[in-house]
Design a protein around this motif. Sequence first.
Motif, PDB file in Angstrom:
ATOM      1  N   LEU A  72      -7.017   8.008  -5.549  1.00  0.00           N
ATOM      2  CA  LEU A  72      -5.959   7.656  -5.792  1.00  0.00           C
ATOM      3  C   LEU A  72      -5.825   6.164  -5.216  1.00  0.00           C
ATOM      4  CD1 LEU A  72      -5.840  10.426  -3.503  1.00  0.00           C
ATOM      5  CD2 LEU A  72      -3.500  10.596  -4.818  1.00  0.00           C
ATOM      6  N   PRO A  73      -5.271   5.312  -6.241  1.00  0.00           N
ATOM      7  CA  PRO A  73      -4.900   3.857  -6.170  1.00  0.00           C
ATOM      8  C   PRO A  73      -4.134   3.829  -4.694  1.00  0.00           C
ATOM      9  CG  PRO A  73      -4.811   4.423  -8.202  1.00  0.00           C
ATOM     10  CD  PRO A  73      -4.796   5.775  -7.818  1.00  0.00           C
ATOM     11  N   ARG A  74      -4.474   2.969  -3.810  1.00  0.00           N
ATOM     12  CA  ARG A  74      -3.626   2.512  -2.716  1.00  0.00           C
ATOM     13  C   ARG A  74      -2.706   1.598  -2.966  1.00  0.00           C
ATOM     14  NH1 ARG A  74      -5.871   3.913   2.275  1.00  0.00           N
ATOM     15  NH2 ARG A  74      -7.857   4.230   2.300  1.00  0.00           N
TER      16      ARG A  74
ATOM     17  N   GLU B 222       0.841  -1.458   0.089  1.00  0.00           N
ATOM     18  CA  GLU B 222       0.032   0.069  -0.108  1.00  0.00           C
ATOM     19  C   GLU B 222       0.964   1.187   0.038  1.00  0.00           C
ATOM     20  OE1 GLU B 222      -3.501   1.856   2.879  1.00  0.00           O
ATOM     21  OE2 GLU B 222      -3.175  -0.211   2.445  1.00  0.00           O
ATOM     22  N   ALA B 223       0.462   2.275  -0.781  1.00  0.00           N
ATOM     23  CA  ALA B 223       1.217   3.468  -0.735  1.00  0.00           C
ATOM     24  C   ALA B 223       0.917   4.412   0.359  1.00  0.00           C
ATOM     25  CB  ALA B 223       0.906   4.203  -2.136  1.00  0.00           C
ATOM     26  N   ASP B 224       1.723   5.472   0.610  1.00  0.00           N
ATOM     27  CA  ASP B 224       1.489   6.237   1.548  1.00  0.00           C
ATOM     28  C   ASP B 224       0.895   7.585   0.945  1.00  0.00           C
ATOM     29  OD1 ASP B 224       2.961   4.867   3.741  1.00  0.00           O
ATOM     30  OD2 ASP B 224       4.750   5.409   2.967  1.00  0.00           O
TER      31      ASP B 224
ATOM     32  N   ASN C 275      -8.569   2.147  -2.925  1.00  0.00           N
ATOM     33  CA  ASN C 275      -8.578   3.644  -3.269  1.00  0.00           C
ATOM     34  C   ASN C 275      -8.622   4.403  -2.356  1.00  0.00           C
ATOM     35  OD1 ASN C 275      -8.132   3.685  -6.579  1.00  0.00           O
ATOM     36  ND2 ASN C 275      -9.852   2.141  -6.015  1.00  0.00           N
ATOM     37  N   ALA C 276      -7.846   5.496  -2.114  1.00  0.00           N
ATOM     38  CA  ALA C 276      -8.161   6.686  -1.201  1.00  0.00           C
ATOM     39  C   ALA C 276      -8.797   7.820  -1.579  1.00  0.00           C
ATOM     40  CB  ALA C 276      -6.646   7.018  -0.666  1.00  0.00           C
ATOM     41  N   MET C 277      -9.670   8.399  -0.985  1.00  0.00           N
ATOM     42  CA  MET C 277     -10.423   9.241  -1.449  1.00  0.00           C
ATOM     43  C   MET C 277     -10.471  10.727  -0.645  1.00  0.00           C
ATOM     44  SD  MET C 277     -14.034   7.619  -3.367  1.00  0.00           S
ATOM     45  CE  MET C 277     -14.640   7.262  -1.392  1.00  0.00           C
ATOM     46  N   TYR C 278     -10.219  11.921  -1.371  1.00  0.00           N
ATOM     47  CA  TYR C 278     -10.055  13.244  -0.509  1.00  0.00           C
ATOM     48  C   TYR C 278     -11.334  14.304  -1.047  1.00  0.00           C
ATOM     49  CZ  TYR C 278      -6.313  11.301   1.963  1.00  0.00           C
ATOM     50  OH  TYR C 278      -5.392  10.429   2.684  1.00  0.00           O
ATOM     51  N   ARG C 279     -11.830  14.748  -0.459  1.00  0.00           N
ATOM     52  CA  ARG C 279     -12.803  15.678  -1.071  1.00  0.00           C
ATOM     53  C   ARG C 279     -12.149  17.032  -1.345  1.00  0.00           C
ATOM     54  NH1 ARG C 279     -18.929  17.204   1.235  1.00  0.00           N
ATOM     55  NH2 ARG C 279     -19.641  18.281  -0.670  1.00  0.00           N
TER      56      ARG C 279
ATOM     57  N   TYR D 102       4.330  10.385  -5.904  1.00  0.00           N
ATOM     58  CA  TYR D 102       3.165   9.481  -6.048  1.00  0.00           C
ATOM     59  C   TYR D 102       3.539   8.868  -7.595  1.00  0.00           C
ATOM     60  CZ  TYR D 102      -1.032   7.447  -6.118  1.00  0.00           C
ATOM     61  OH  TYR D 102      -2.525   6.316  -6.173  1.00  0.00           O
ATOM     62  N   PRO D 103       3.413   7.312  -7.458  1.00  0.00           N
ATOM     63  CA  PRO D 103       4.000   6.652  -8.736  1.00  0.00           C
ATOM     64  C   PRO D 103       2.709   6.291  -9.782  1.00  0.00           C
ATOM     65  CG  PRO D 103       3.982   5.231  -6.738  1.00  0.00           C
ATOM     66  CD  PRO D 103       3.446   6.376  -6.269  1.00  0.00           C
TER      67      PRO D 103
END
Length: 296
Positions: A57-59, A10-12, A44-48, A98-99
């Motif tokens: 963003l994919p984790r 998992e990505a940071d 995926n991570a989500m940010y409003r 972020y890759p």
Amino acid sequence: MRAVRMHADEADIDETLVHRLVAEQFPDWSGLSVEPVESSGTDNAMYRLGEEMVVRLPRIPGAVNGVAHELRWLPRLAAHLPVPVPRPLREGRPTPAYPWPWSVYQWLEGTNPRVDSLADPDGLAEDLAEFVAALRAVDPIGGPAAERGVPLAERDAPTRAALAQLEGEIDVAAATAVWEEALRVPERRGPAVWMHADLSPGNLLTVDGRLGAVIDFAAAGTGDPTVDLIVAWNLLPASARGVFRERLDVDEATWIRGRGWALSIALIQLPYYRHTNPVLAANARHVIGEVLADPS
């Protein structure tokens, strides 16, 4: 918000990273607020972003292909569906920080439904059936094959491995009997059709108790659409399952396969997310309980 990592690869990802990505690539949005969206999602991570957008963003590496997949297919599907689906606005590029590619969507209002507090179960069942039927009616020519649009037997090995891990935690003998019954049902015969393939409560948004939107189409594609019946067990109470089944005109064999899909997914999720995603683990336990309480 979740602090425990769910995956070894998992990505940071945090607000600082999202602010940086947005400012570098979409400077016209650099002044907007960034807030994490609480979610039981695993890929995926989500940010409003401000009031009207959400960054996704994919984790993990396995979720990266979903970015291009959704950007291509969501606009084509949206016009045929009875409720809103995510509308892509921009695609972000990989950077040294972020890759992977990422995306920005229009914000959709609503809340994830809870199995213990559905305001209108029958109405929601009708809405879900309408959505599934509309998706199946979309022209499948040229559509991508869905990973879950396959015969149930292809999940036998991982399902039995999960059953072995759950010995002492669930009624493994009863769950095995339900699983084996599903495997005995003849495979579906017919042309491939569109499916969402991940109709879980976390991918549904409700407004005033009715279906307001469906999100996360990364797994959507064509094939055997039986997997879309899982919502009958992961969300709907027994009293509303008949409404959903009747509106979709589901025959007995297909219903049994759908129950098998719901059970298989829950069995595999529970040991994997037991300690890292309490919402998803709780829903997996719920599904197992519902299936074993009413396996008909």
